[in-house]
Design a protein around this motif. Sequence first.
Motif, PDB file in Angstrom:
ATOM      1  N   GLY A  67       0.815  -1.215   0.000  1.00  0.00           N
ATOM      2  CA  GLY A  67       0.000   0.000   0.000  1.00  0.00           C
ATOM      3  C   GLY A  67       0.847   1.262   0.000  1.00  0.00           C
ATOM      4  N   SER A  68       0.438   2.247  -0.804  1.00  0.00           N
ATOM      5  CA  SER A  68       1.231   3.480  -0.927  1.00  0.00           C
ATOM      6  C   SER A  68       0.610   4.670  -0.205  1.00  0.00           C
ATOM      7  N   SER A  69      -0.579   4.506   0.373  1.00  0.00           N
ATOM      8  CA  SER A  69      -1.221   5.627   1.048  1.00  0.00           C
ATOM      9  C   SER A  69      -0.503   5.944   2.354  1.00  0.00           C
ATOM     10  N   MET A  70      -0.792   7.124   2.885  1.00  0.00           N
ATOM     11  CA  MET A  70      -0.192   7.517   4.159  1.00  0.00           C
ATOM     12  C   MET A  70      -0.688   6.636   5.304  1.00  0.00           C
ATOM     13  N   GLU A  71      -1.918   6.097   5.166  1.00  0.00           N
ATOM     14  CA  GLU A  71      -2.414   5.196   6.203  1.00  0.00           C
ATOM     15  C   GLU A  71      -1.604   3.903   6.233  1.00  0.00           C
ATOM     16  N   TYR A  72      -1.194   3.421   5.081  1.00  0.00           N
ATOM     17  CA  TYR A  72      -0.309   2.250   5.056  1.00  0.00           C
ATOM     18  C   TYR A  72       1.067   2.604   5.615  1.00  0.00           C
ATOM     19  N   THR A  73       1.506   3.828   5.378  1.00  0.00           N
ATOM     20  CA  THR A  73       2.779   4.274   5.967  1.00  0.00           C
ATOM     21  C   THR A  73       2.692   4.250   7.482  1.00  0.00           C
ATOM     22  N   LEU A  74       1.578   4.734   8.028  1.00  0.00           N
ATOM     23  CA  LEU A  74       1.374   4.680   9.478  1.00  0.00           C
ATOM     24  C   LEU A  74       1.344   3.237   9.958  1.00  0.00           C
ATOM     25  N   LEU A  75       0.656   2.372   9.228  1.00  0.00           N
ATOM     26  CA  LEU A  75       0.582   0.961   9.614  1.00  0.00           C
ATOM     27  C   LEU A  75       1.974   0.340   9.674  1.00  0.00           C
ATOM     28  N   ARG A  76       2.777   0.571   8.651  1.00  0.00           N
ATOM     29  CA  ARG A  76       4.131  -0.002   8.641  1.00  0.00           C
ATOM     30  C   ARG A  76       4.960   0.515   9.813  1.00  0.00           C
ATOM     31  N   ASP A 110       8.080  14.962   3.473  1.00  0.00           N
ATOM     32  CA  ASP A 110       7.821  16.335   3.902  1.00  0.00           C
ATOM     33  C   ASP A 110       6.344  16.462   4.226  1.00  0.00           C
ATOM     34  N   ALA A 111       6.014  16.445   5.507  1.00  0.00           N
ATOM     35  CA  ALA A 111       4.614  16.479   5.924  1.00  0.00           C
ATOM     36  C   ALA A 111       3.940  17.775   5.486  1.00  0.00           C
ATOM     37  N   GLY A 112       4.679  18.876   5.504  1.00  0.00           N
ATOM     38  CA  GLY A 112       4.107  20.142   5.079  1.00  0.00           C
ATOM     39  C   GLY A 112       3.648  20.100   3.635  1.00  0.00           C
ATOM     40  N   GLU A 113       4.491  19.534   2.764  1.00  0.00           N
ATOM     41  CA  GLU A 113       4.117  19.415   1.351  1.00  0.00           C
ATOM     42  C   GLU A 113       2.908  18.503   1.179  1.00  0.00           C
ATOM     43  N   VAL A 114       2.871  17.429   1.966  1.00  0.00           N
ATOM     44  CA  VAL A 114       1.738  16.507   1.877  1.00  0.00           C
ATOM     45  C   VAL A 114       0.450  17.216   2.292  1.00  0.00           C
ATOM     46  N   VAL A 115       0.511  18.029   3.334  1.00  0.00           N
ATOM     47  CA  VAL A 115      -0.669  18.783   3.759  1.00  0.00           C
ATOM     48  C   VAL A 115      -1.147  19.702   2.634  1.00  0.00           C
ATOM     49  N   VAL A 116      -0.208  20.405   2.025  1.00  0.00           N
ATOM     50  CA  VAL A 116      -0.562  21.320   0.925  1.00  0.00           C
ATOM     51  C   VAL A 116      -1.199  20.546  -0.227  1.00  0.00           C
ATOM     52  N   GLN A 117      -0.588  19.411  -0.591  1.00  0.00           N
ATOM     53  CA  GLN A 117      -1.104  18.612  -1.707  1.00  0.00           C
ATOM     54  C   GLN A 117      -2.485  18.049  -1.402  1.00  0.00           C
ATOM     55  N   GLU A 174      -8.419  17.914  -1.982  1.00  0.00           N
ATOM     56  CA  GLU A 174      -9.749  18.061  -1.379  1.00  0.00           C
ATOM     57  C   GLU A 174     -10.525  19.194  -2.049  1.00  0.00           C
ATOM     58  N   THR A 175      -9.861  20.318  -2.257  1.00  0.00           N
ATOM     59  CA  THR A 175     -10.523  21.468  -2.894  1.00  0.00           C
ATOM     60  C   THR A 175     -11.028  21.104  -4.284  1.00  0.00           C
ATOM     61  N   GLN A 176     -10.186  20.410  -5.052  1.00  0.00           N
ATOM     62  CA  GLN A 176     -10.578  20.002  -6.403  1.00  0.00           C
ATOM     63  C   GLN A 176     -11.754  19.035  -6.363  1.00  0.00           C
ATOM     64  N   ARG A 177     -11.710  18.094  -5.422  1.00  0.00           N
ATOM     65  CA  ARG A 177     -12.799  17.117  -5.305  1.00  0.00           C
ATOM     66  C   ARG A 177     -14.120  17.801  -4.970  1.00  0.00           C
ATOM     67  N   LEU A 178     -14.078  18.742  -4.024  1.00  0.00           N
ATOM     68  CA  LEU A 178     -15.300  19.439  -3.630  1.00  0.00           C
ATOM     69  C   LEU A 178     -15.835  20.306  -4.765  1.00  0.00           C
ATOM     70  N   GLU A 179     -14.940  20.927  -5.525  1.00  0.00           N
ATOM     71  CA  GLU A 179     -15.378  21.741  -6.667  1.00  0.00           C
ATOM     72  C   GLU A 179     -16.029  20.871  -7.734  1.00  0.00           C
ATOM     73  N   ARG A 211      -7.502  12.571   6.358  1.00  0.00           N
ATOM     74  CA  ARG A 211      -7.010  11.338   6.990  1.00  0.00           C
ATOM     75  C   ARG A 211      -5.597  11.013   6.542  1.00  0.00           C
ATOM     76  N   GLU A 212      -5.297  11.234   5.270  1.00  0.00           N
ATOM     77  CA  GLU A 212      -3.954  10.972   4.761  1.00  0.00           C
ATOM     78  C   GLU A 212      -2.918  11.857   5.464  1.00  0.00           C
ATOM     79  N   ALA A 213      -3.231  13.151   5.569  1.00  0.00           N
ATOM     80  CA  ALA A 213      -2.304  14.072   6.228  1.00  0.00           C
ATOM     81  C   ALA A 213      -2.132  13.711   7.705  1.00  0.00           C
ATOM     82  N   GLN A 214      -3.234  13.384   8.373  1.00  0.00           N
ATOM     83  CA  GLN A 214      -3.165  12.994   9.778  1.00  0.00           C
ATOM     84  C   GLN A 214      -2.319  11.738   9.951  1.00  0.00           C
ATOM     85  N   ALA A 215      -2.491  10.791   9.041  1.00  0.00           N
ATOM     86  CA  ALA A 215      -1.766   9.524   9.150  1.00  0.00           C
ATOM     87  C   ALA A 215      -0.255   9.734   9.034  1.00  0.00           C
ATOM     88  N   LEU A 216       0.169  10.588   8.098  1.00  0.00           N
ATOM     89  CA  LEU A 216       1.608  10.827   7.955  1.00  0.00           C
ATOM     90  C   LEU A 216       2.175  11.495   9.202  1.00  0.00           C
TER      91      LEU A 216
END
Length: 682
Positions: free
Chosen positions: A241-250, A287-294, A299-304, A354-359
């Motif tokens: 798994g490549s998501s941040m939640e899998y990163t937390l799991l590992r 870089d957690a900061g970059e991940v938060v920005v991304q 999220e903004t694009q999805r909501l739009e 959730r992805e940002a929180q997990a990282l």
Amino acid sequence: MGKSRTKRFKRPQFSPTGDCQAELAAAENGTEQGEDDGPAAELLEKLQHPSAEVRECACAGLARLVQQRPALPDLARRDAVRRLGPLLLDPSLAVRETAAGALRNLSACGGFEVCDDMVTKDIMTPLVALLRECSAGLDSNEMSPPGEKDQSRTSVENIANEAVNLLWNVCECSSRAVSIFNKEGCLEIVMKFLSRFSTNVDLAVSVAYCLQTVTEDNPELLRSFSASALHVLESAALGPGSSMEYTLLRTLVAGTIWNLKDIIPSKSQAEIINAILKILSEVLEMDAGEVVVQMKAVETQRLETAAEAEELSEHANGGGLIEDDEMEESPPKRRVRRKTFISDLLPPTNRELREAQALLAAQQTALEMIVNMCCSEGPSDDDDEWEEELSSGDESEAFLESSLSEGGQLLSPLCLSHEIHAALTNFLIPRKVFEKTAFPNSVAVDICSRSPTWKPLLRKMNTVQWRALVCLQSLVSLLEVEDLGGAPALQALAQHLTSLLFSQPDLAQQADFLEAISSALRALLQTMASKHISQCMAPEQLMTLCRVGAQSGSVGVRVNVVGIAGSTGSVLAREDGTLEVLKTIGCFLLEVATKDPSLVVAGEALDALFDVFADGREAERASVQIRLLSTLKEFQPVFKMKIRKEGRGKYSPDQLCVLNNVRMNLRRFVAYQETVEKRLTT
């Protein structure tokens, strides 16, 4: 420094869902229709209602109510645990899930005392039974028809997730809960849940958190790990798994494997340590900061996109508002606007957040693990033996004199095995930890500040920085100067920490940051002083830090600033033209030693005085001018009396051992100062 279990960080909590708005609103507002008894009484009464829907909504209301600290005593008085416990085995799956969620929130918000009380009130019996039923339910679902199977399995896994979170919380707070975990064979159950990591990462993460807790200092449980259980851990640690939640799991699984190192054959130790630190290195590389920005941009694009789709749907359905008579003729085919229920105000669960929180959680866990790897176990002697050796009479001095003269250690030193040392340096852990000590990405901070749902990430980003500073302290204390980049690197690091420190607009209000950075700075300056590396903090900056730190309510901060003053002063004592600075440092340390209410801080201040005024022409002149000898001679009997009077009731055996050592050194230092003053005044 011992194990890095510094604080019990805030748990993710259960978010009630479903049609329970009245109960949730009542819990949120602290009012209920039956106001005479308050919200708790009404909700607890509904737990016995014959309708499963009413019981579910009552549990959801309690899940929200327990998050209000003033409500906890009332819930305890009304025996909420005993009344919620049976609902873990309610015939309704929805009730089971919300009951487990309410108990999960109670354990998360109530802290150690509440969790221990939950175990006393036998919450483990229905909880273990529920876990077993979830395990059996997952097995039976394998044979269910496809449509039913998916829905039923989801329900069972959701219940299991709440139950495992409750189990994790009580096991971290109660040794009795851990004993029951061992005795009832819970390991096999949770390992089955973990094995589903590829299809339910949420449940796997909850299990991994729980495993990291119960495997720590638990040899009985370690003996229960089978080859198949170890294989599940290996699979989860190497999962694709490549998501941040899998990163937390590992990361969490790596923590569990570290706890299992005692059952791993010695020939495999180096390989396992390298595998663990490789995972931690990869986590810290991000870089957690970059991940938060991304993630916020996604999220903004999805909501739009969703808003555009909704607008197109409106036009396709004729657009405009639906008149009342039209609504009577035909049911609405879509939700025009999302209602604002109380449940909407709970922590959001959108995938980007959730992805940002997990990282951020993974990076915090990784830093805490590195600190634990760097810390040896404390003394093995039990308290009775220590107290016997630390009697206040002559036997104590004889024991300490003998221990010191034989080169004995008063406390277990920090140490690193060759395998850990090699892995730390090979994976560039010091550099990556150093990078994490910087303030969070300003763009990410701005994004989170402007979004109510993302604002909680600000605290999480700060926590990663604070953990990095504590981790840096351990690495600086343990590694050789060459491993840290040599003297120039240490000086650059000192400048970096100093700039971080004095960039805060109101340092005194930044309690967590001040404790973390003062710990790191103290360790760094002590290392530099021991290697005779010149330091870079200006005298004005030093005294500003000392004055702020001395007023802190944290003993740790006060100890740190005293150590910083001592390390800086010991270097300046060997240089010319430092008389005035040494006098200022000496007066500060004397004031702390004689006036601080904590004997631990006073002892550290005396130790720092011994270091600063042990040698050097400028130090000798300064000691005479600040009347060091007369002040210490007057304080000597006071210090001795305080140790005898307050020591046993307020301080641990280890602290008493150190304080007795300081008392002996004070006697010697006074004798030395008498010769200095005599020589300078004759």
